[in-house]
Design a protein around this motif. Structure first.
Motif, PDB file in Angstrom:
ATOM      1  N   PHE A  47       1.538  -6.859   4.839  1.00  5.95           N
ATOM      2  CA  PHE A  47       2.397  -7.892   5.426  1.00  5.95           C
ATOM      3  C   PHE A  47       3.110  -8.605   4.284  1.00  5.95           C
ATOM      4  O   PHE A  47       2.452  -9.109   3.370  1.00  5.95           O
ATOM      5  N   LEU A  48       4.424  -8.628   4.329  1.00  2.00           N
ATOM      6  CA  LEU A  48       5.209  -9.422   3.389  1.00  2.00           C
ATOM      7  C   LEU A  48       5.699 -10.636   4.155  1.00  2.00           C
ATOM      8  O   LEU A  48       6.371 -10.493   5.182  1.00  2.00           O
ATOM      9  N   VAL A  49       5.349 -11.832   3.679  1.00  2.00           N
ATOM     10  CA  VAL A  49       5.737 -13.067   4.359  1.00  2.00           C
ATOM     11  C   VAL A  49       6.602 -13.893   3.412  1.00  2.00           C
ATOM     12  O   VAL A  49       6.139 -14.304   2.343  1.00  2.00           O
ATOM     13  N   ARG A  50       7.845 -14.086   3.811  1.00  2.00           N
ATOM     14  CA  ARG A  50       8.710 -14.967   3.021  1.00  2.00           C
ATOM     15  C   ARG A  50       8.316 -16.401   3.344  1.00  2.00           C
ATOM     16  O   ARG A  50       8.051 -16.747   4.497  1.00  2.00           O
ATOM     17  N   HIS A  51       8.263 -17.254   2.333  1.00  2.00           N
ATOM     18  CA  HIS A  51       7.881 -18.653   2.562  1.00  2.00           C
ATOM     19  C   HIS A  51       8.769 -19.292   3.614  1.00  2.00           C
ATOM     20  O   HIS A  51       9.924 -18.904   3.813  1.00  2.00           O
TER      21      HIS A  51
ATOM     22  N   ASP B 154      -8.023  -3.111   3.635  1.00  2.00           N
ATOM     23  CA  ASP B 154      -7.120  -2.333   4.491  1.00  2.00           C
ATOM     24  C   ASP B 154      -5.895  -3.113   4.957  1.00  2.00           C
ATOM     25  O   ASP B 154      -4.855  -2.530   5.234  1.00  2.00           O
ATOM     26  N   ARG B 155      -5.992  -4.447   5.029  1.00  2.00           N
ATOM     27  CA  ARG B 155      -4.904  -5.289   5.533  1.00  2.00           C
ATOM     28  C   ARG B 155      -4.691  -6.448   4.564  1.00  2.00           C
ATOM     29  O   ARG B 155      -5.552  -7.317   4.446  1.00  2.00           O
ATOM     30  N   VAL B 156      -3.528  -6.454   3.914  1.00  2.00           N
ATOM     31  CA  VAL B 156      -3.232  -7.468   2.902  1.00  2.00           C
ATOM     32  C   VAL B 156      -1.914  -8.147   3.232  1.00  2.00           C
ATOM     33  O   VAL B 156      -0.946  -7.491   3.616  1.00  2.00           O
ATOM     34  N   MET B 157      -1.903  -9.473   3.071  1.00  2.00           N
ATOM     35  CA  MET B 157      -0.723 -10.284   3.353  1.00  2.00           C
ATOM     36  C   MET B 157      -0.277 -10.966   2.061  1.00  2.00           C
ATOM     37  O   MET B 157      -1.069 -11.668   1.424  1.00  2.00           O
TER      38      MET B 157
ATOM     39  N   GLU C 272       5.821  -6.207   8.547  1.00  2.00           N
ATOM     40  CA  GLU C 272       4.543  -5.493   8.606  1.00  2.00           C
ATOM     41  C   GLU C 272       4.805  -4.005   8.399  1.00  2.00           C
ATOM     42  O   GLU C 272       5.670  -3.422   9.040  1.00  2.00           O
ATOM     43  N   PHE C 273       4.045  -3.420   7.488  1.00  2.00           N
ATOM     44  CA  PHE C 273       4.175  -2.000   7.182  1.00  2.00           C
ATOM     45  C   PHE C 273       2.806  -1.342   7.304  1.00  2.00           C
ATOM     46  O   PHE C 273       1.855  -1.793   6.675  1.00  2.00           O
TER      47      PHE C 273
ATOM     48  N   ASP D  57       9.214  -9.671  12.167  1.00  2.00           N
ATOM     49  CA  ASP D  57       9.222 -10.797  13.090  1.00  2.00           C
ATOM     50  C   ASP D  57       9.690 -12.020  12.311  1.00  2.00           C
ATOM     51  O   ASP D  57       9.451 -12.131  11.104  1.00  2.00           O
ATOM     52  N   ALA D  58      10.374 -12.925  12.986  1.00  2.00           N
ATOM     53  CA  ALA D  58      10.873 -14.137  12.347  1.00  2.00           C
ATOM     54  C   ALA D  58      10.816 -15.266  13.362  1.00  2.00           C
ATOM     55  O   ALA D  58      10.812 -15.029  14.568  1.00  2.00           O
TER      56      ALA D  58
END
Length: 161
Positions: A5-9, A103-106, A135-136, A157-158
């Motif tokens: 998961f890449l989350v932009r601030h 297995d799941r990293v953000m 999410e990839f 998602d946004a």
């Protein structure tokens, strides 16, 4: 299967021009959007094994607010200097070096690097607005293999969706 998961601030404040970039806080919209995105992740059953944040206040606060919503302990958020003022290649190196037991990293960080990396992983993603979550899912057993294998599935998602 590895899930990244890449989350932009979330949206940050520029009200105080004397603040160094790293110390810019979230604005009101950002403080609303981050918990909202955390609730959406919870509704989807997202349970990351690890949260890693840029040291910038706006990214770390976003990570903390989302962690609160998904039931991840704030004290377990890892702050990694390499997620601040980096490049897509630097971010990919951080990802490829992750422990394969996870297995799941953000990851929580910044543009333009997050959008550039997201686009590299999935050409369908061309923009990550503030507080967006990309999410990839990779059909891989090792994080080191993520850079060579494209994701089996990608989703964005946004807050405004």
């Amino acid at each position: 299967m590895k899930t990244l998961f890449l989350v932009r601030h979330a949206k940050s404040s520029r009200d105080d021009p004397s603040l160094p970039d790293r110390e810019r806080p979230l604005n009101d919209r950002g403080r609303d959007d981050a918990p909202r995105m955390g609730k959406r992740l919870t509704q989807r059953g997202v349970k990351p094994d690890l949260l890693v944040s840029s040291p910038a206040l706006r990214a770390l606060t976003t990570a903390q607010l989302i962690a609160d919503e998904i039931g991840y302990p704030r004290k377990n958020i890892v702050v990694d200097e390499r997620l601040y003022a980096s490049s897509p290649d630097d971010l990919l190196a951080v990802i490829c070096a992750l422990d394969d037991k996870l297995d799941r990293v953000m990851l929580f960080g910044h543009n333009p690097e997050f959008t550039e990396l997201a686009h590299r992983l999935s050409s369908e993603i061309i923009d990550m607005p503030t507080c967006a979550v990309a999410e990839f899912r990779f059909d891989a057993k090792a994080w080191a293999d993520v850079s060579e294998a494209g994701p089996a599935k990608a989703k964005l998602d946004a807050p405004k969706k």
